[in-house]
Design an enzyme around this catalytic site. Structure first.
Site, PDB file in Angstrom:
ATOM      1  N   CYS A  49      46.706  13.443 -12.399  1.00  0.00           N
ATOM      2  CA  CYS A  49      45.524  12.592 -12.262  1.00  0.00           C
ATOM      3  C   CYS A  49      44.427  12.866 -13.288  1.00  0.00           C
ATOM      4  CB  CYS A  49      44.975  12.645 -10.843  1.00  0.00           C
ATOM      5  SG  CYS A  49      44.372  14.263 -10.345  1.00  0.00           S
TER       6      CYS A  49
ATOM      7  N   HIS B 179      41.533  14.688  -6.177  1.00  0.00           N
ATOM      8  CA  HIS B 179      42.123  13.599  -6.949  1.00  0.00           C
ATOM      9  C   HIS B 179      41.057  13.134  -7.940  1.00  0.00           C
ATOM     10  CE1 HIS B 179      44.480  10.336  -8.259  1.00  0.00           C
ATOM     11  NE2 HIS B 179      43.806   9.386  -7.647  1.00  0.00           N
TER      12      HIS B 179
ATOM     13  N   ASP C 185      41.356   3.607 -11.196  1.00  0.00           N
ATOM     14  CA  ASP C 185      42.244   4.760 -11.039  1.00  0.00           C
ATOM     15  C   ASP C 185      43.563   4.462 -11.741  1.00  0.00           C
ATOM     16  OD1 ASP C 185      43.673   6.949 -10.283  1.00  0.00           O
ATOM     17  OD2 ASP C 185      43.311   6.757  -8.133  1.00  0.00           O
TER      18      ASP C 185
ATOM     19  N   ASP D 150      39.111   8.922   8.226  1.00  0.00           N
ATOM     20  CA  ASP D 150      39.121  10.005   9.211  1.00  0.00           C
ATOM     21  C   ASP D 150      40.520  10.597   9.246  1.00  0.00           C
ATOM     22  OD1 ASP D 150      36.536   9.502   9.772  1.00  0.00           O
ATOM     23  OD2 ASP D 150      36.832   8.760  11.804  1.00  0.00           O
TER      24      ASP D 150
END
Length: 708
Positions: A277, A343, A366, A408
């Site tokens: 990444c 990330h 991304d 979550d």
């Protein structure tokens, strides 16, 4: 009279570069530069010399700028050179300035503020008023027209233009890598001004068939860049790999910057192995800054990959609280949610005229191929404002980015007594997106983290605040699937509390202890089955191997406290470590009497030494000098197959490598690398070291280069 013949056209590459903020491009600084690099929407100067004196009354001179092999209205600019040509920000114009010599005329050209970005060709057409005869002259040098974030009419305009020193003109940066507690800034050379970068960008855009009429739109361009920096769809720049097997390429941790990658891509015309990444993000920032789009590299610590669009990350356990490595509720079990230690992606800056007002500014893109968007591996641009507010209908991929920073974490246990077949173990609203970091403008700290900027609040409201819950629930409300998951998150009755203690920093080669504190708050004794394990993991959360595990039953008396712990010795973990030395601790327990279940995990990184970079004397431009690289082997084993790599955009050769002999256990290693500075002023260095036994050792330094 015969038509004018063009003798020569010249665009003053260096003089035009100053007002256009393109002075740093290497090709502009050649002894006799032939490449012109300017920004759109802003005039630049040129001169044309003819075979005879120019007669304003009868001679017509037309400039035809074009980009691409089949120019159309959007990708061509035709204009006459004439006096008092009124510049129009949406049209091409050429203004006659003066006639310095009889055969010469000087002029300036204004390109539209929406012009396609890239290498433009120029043809000069001359004829005489009333005549059909045309003479053509094709200019044979490159003219690059770039985005112009300095002017208010450009879509990439940044109001605080001082920040462009960082987000467009800075060619060195930091990428924050590692788990939350041990994250560190990894230095990275973007090198966007290197002579090879703009040609590599052009090759990349052509390879991906980005239409020329879209190359002026930063929304379409950044979406395309997110697609073509990975090789998944169209032979893009980098091949992603995460399994530690890099023998047939370059290991992601060995790269020191973007230029070597782009140079290899351009030279071989083939995707470069291998990236992860932060490597993708480093290349994206080099490409965006080279083209004039403000860009920064962003690290999200504890990053969610929500594979099934529930805005939750779900972990599943068996009835006896053994962790399942897959998602039994997903039609494709291999598509499981995952949590990456960290990330890295990019933010790019632009107005968003394609959206309702209020969504301009930073946009997330991304290039790491995780999920497809509209059928290909691309992601963004997603407005940070939409991610923060949970507005998941906005273009593009806001839902995926919202989950990355704010999902979550929910844990589920197989439970036949429940209608759904699962009972909830717990729901953790704080775990994901602990911190979002980028490099602070104007600062570069080679040896520490003084240049770290926390931008979490640009991505989400502070955890636990009503606004943060509301933004996430905004997203949940629109997603049927997410609604079902959140409906189950009811309050669970628990009378035994568990706490997994944080592990302090562990230097490589040292032992550490993992402990869980258990407290029974009820008035009755409780039988507890518990397990505690340490596992070596890749940074994207994939497990590599168990290091040590204990499990057993224990009795905790009424209102009593107990603990379970394991000592992990360096001999246990050293043979099991994978790249970047990340370790995951997992703890699970189930209370027999109440069926209360609990699970928690924690990640940390074993700490490795940094490379010290020193210079034995002042650096003088054009004179040989020496860089001294050193660190101490922290292991009580010999390091073999060693290699240092040193990169700087301010030295001849750019990236230098040196292989020292084996390094004895616990001994220092130092090498002298001959360097020759090629730029005056402050230059930055980035170093990496690798060996068979120890990898991913980094260092950075800044040094001043003086006149001889």
């Amino acid at each position: 009279m015969e038509p004018l013949q063009v003798d020569i056209v010249h665009f003053y590459p260096r003089e035009n570069a100053q007002p256009h903020n393109t002075m740093k491009y290497e090709v502009v600084n050649d002894e006799n530069p032939t490449t012109t690099i300017v920004r759109r929407g802003q005039p630049f100067n040129g001169v044309v010399r003819f075979n005879r004196p120019y007669d304003e009354a009868t001679d017509i001179v037309q400039l035809v700028f074009s980009i691409g092999d089949r120019p159309s209205m959007d990708t061509m600019g035709k204009m006459f050179i004439r006096r008092d040509a009124a510049p129009d920000k949406h049209a091409w114009s050429a203004n006659l300035l003066d006639l310095p010599e009889p055969n010469t005329l000087s002029f300036n050209v204004s390109s539209p503020v929406t012009a396609a970005v890239g290498a433009w060709a120029l043809r000069v057409v001359t004829w005489q008023r009333g005549s059909q005869e045309r003479t053509y002259y094709d200019f044979d040098q490159d003219i690059y027209i770039l985005f112009n974030p300095w002017i208010p009419d450009d879509q990439t305009y940044m109001e605080d233009t001082a920040l462009l020193q960082e987000y467009v003109l800075n060619d060195v940066g930091k990428v924050w890598v590692g788990p939350v507690k041990t994250t560190r800034g990894k230095p990275w050379m973007y090198g966007q001004f290197d002579a090879v970068v703009l040609p590599a960008c052009m090759f990349m855009l052509d390879r991906a068939d980005v239409p020329f009429n879209q190359r002026g739109d930063p929304v379409k361009m950044t979406r395309a860049i997110s697609r073509i920096v990975n090789s998944n769809d169209d032979g893009g720049v980098l091949v992603g790999r995460w399994d530690g097997q890099y023998e047939d390429g370059t290991a992601p941790s060995d790269w020191t910057g973007s230029v070597d990658i782009l140079a290899q891509f351009l030279e071989t015309q083939d995707s470069v192995p291998y990236g992860q990444c932060w490597v993708f993000a480093g290349v994206v920032t080099a490409v965006c800054r080279a083209l004039g789009i403000p860009s920064r590299v962003v690290s999200n610590l504890v990053s969610a990959h929500d594979a099934n669009s529930t805005l939750t990350v779900d972990k599943y356990y068996s009835e006896t609280m053994e962790e399942l490595g897959y998602d039994p509720s997903n039609a494709e079990p291999e598509q499981t949610d995952s949590i990456w230690n960290y990330h890295v992606w990019n933010d790019v800056w632009m107005a968003r005229p394609d959206l309702t007002a209020g969504y301009g500014g930073w946009q997330a893109i991304d290039a790491t191929p995780q999920e497809t968007s509209k059928g290909v591996y691309q992601c963004g641009p997603a407005p940070l404002e939409a991610i923060k507010q949970g507005v998941i209908g906005m273009n593009y991929d806001v839902e995926f980015m919202l989950a990355s920073v704010n999902a979550d974490l929910m844990r589920w246990r197989i439970d036949p007594s429940e209608e759904t077949g699962y009972s909830m173990v717990d729901s953790n609203t704080y775990h994901i997106g602990r911190m979002v970091l980028t490099k602070k403008p104007y600062v570069f700290d080679p040896n520490g983290d003084g240049d770290r900027e926390d931008i979490t609040e640009q991505y989400k409201y502070r955890e636990g605040t009503a606004s943060e819950r509301l933004a996430l629930m905004n997203g949940v409300r629109v997603s049927e699937r997410a609604k079902r998951y959140y409906a189950v998150a009811s309050n669970l009755q628990n009378d035994v509390t568990f706490n997994l203690r944080d592990v302090d920093t562990v230097p490589i080669g040292k032992d550490f202890r993992v402990t869980v504190d258990i407290e029974n708050t009820s008035n009755e004794g409780r039988n507890i089955k518990a397990s505690l394990s340490t596992t070596s993991v890749f940074y994207n959360g994939v497990r590599a191997g168990v290091i040590k595990k204990v499990e057993g039953k224990m009795f905790v008396g009424a209102n009593k406290k107990e603990q379970i712990s394991i000592l992990v010795k360096s001999d246990d973990y050293l043979p099991k470590l994978v790249e970047y030395c990340n370790i995951k601790i997992s703890a699970m327990a189930i209370v027999e009497e109440t069926k209360q279940s609990w699970a928690d995990d924690d990640d940390f990184q074993i700490i490795k030494p940094n490379i010290s970079i020193k210079f034995n004397e002042d650096l003088i431009i054009g004179q040989p000098g020496v860089a001294l690289l050193s660190f101490t082997n922290p292991l009580d084993q010999t390091l073999t197959g060693c290699e240092f790599r040193l990169t700087s955009s301010g030295i001849a050769g750019r990236t230098l490598k040196l292989s020292p002999s084996d390094v004895a256990p616990l001994e220092p290693v130092s090498v002298e690398i001959p360097i020759q500075p090629s730029k005056l002023g402050k230059i930055n260095f980035v170093a990496t070291f690798k060996s068979v036994e120890l990898k991913d050792i980094n260092g950075a330094a800044s040094a001043e280069v003086f006149e001889g």
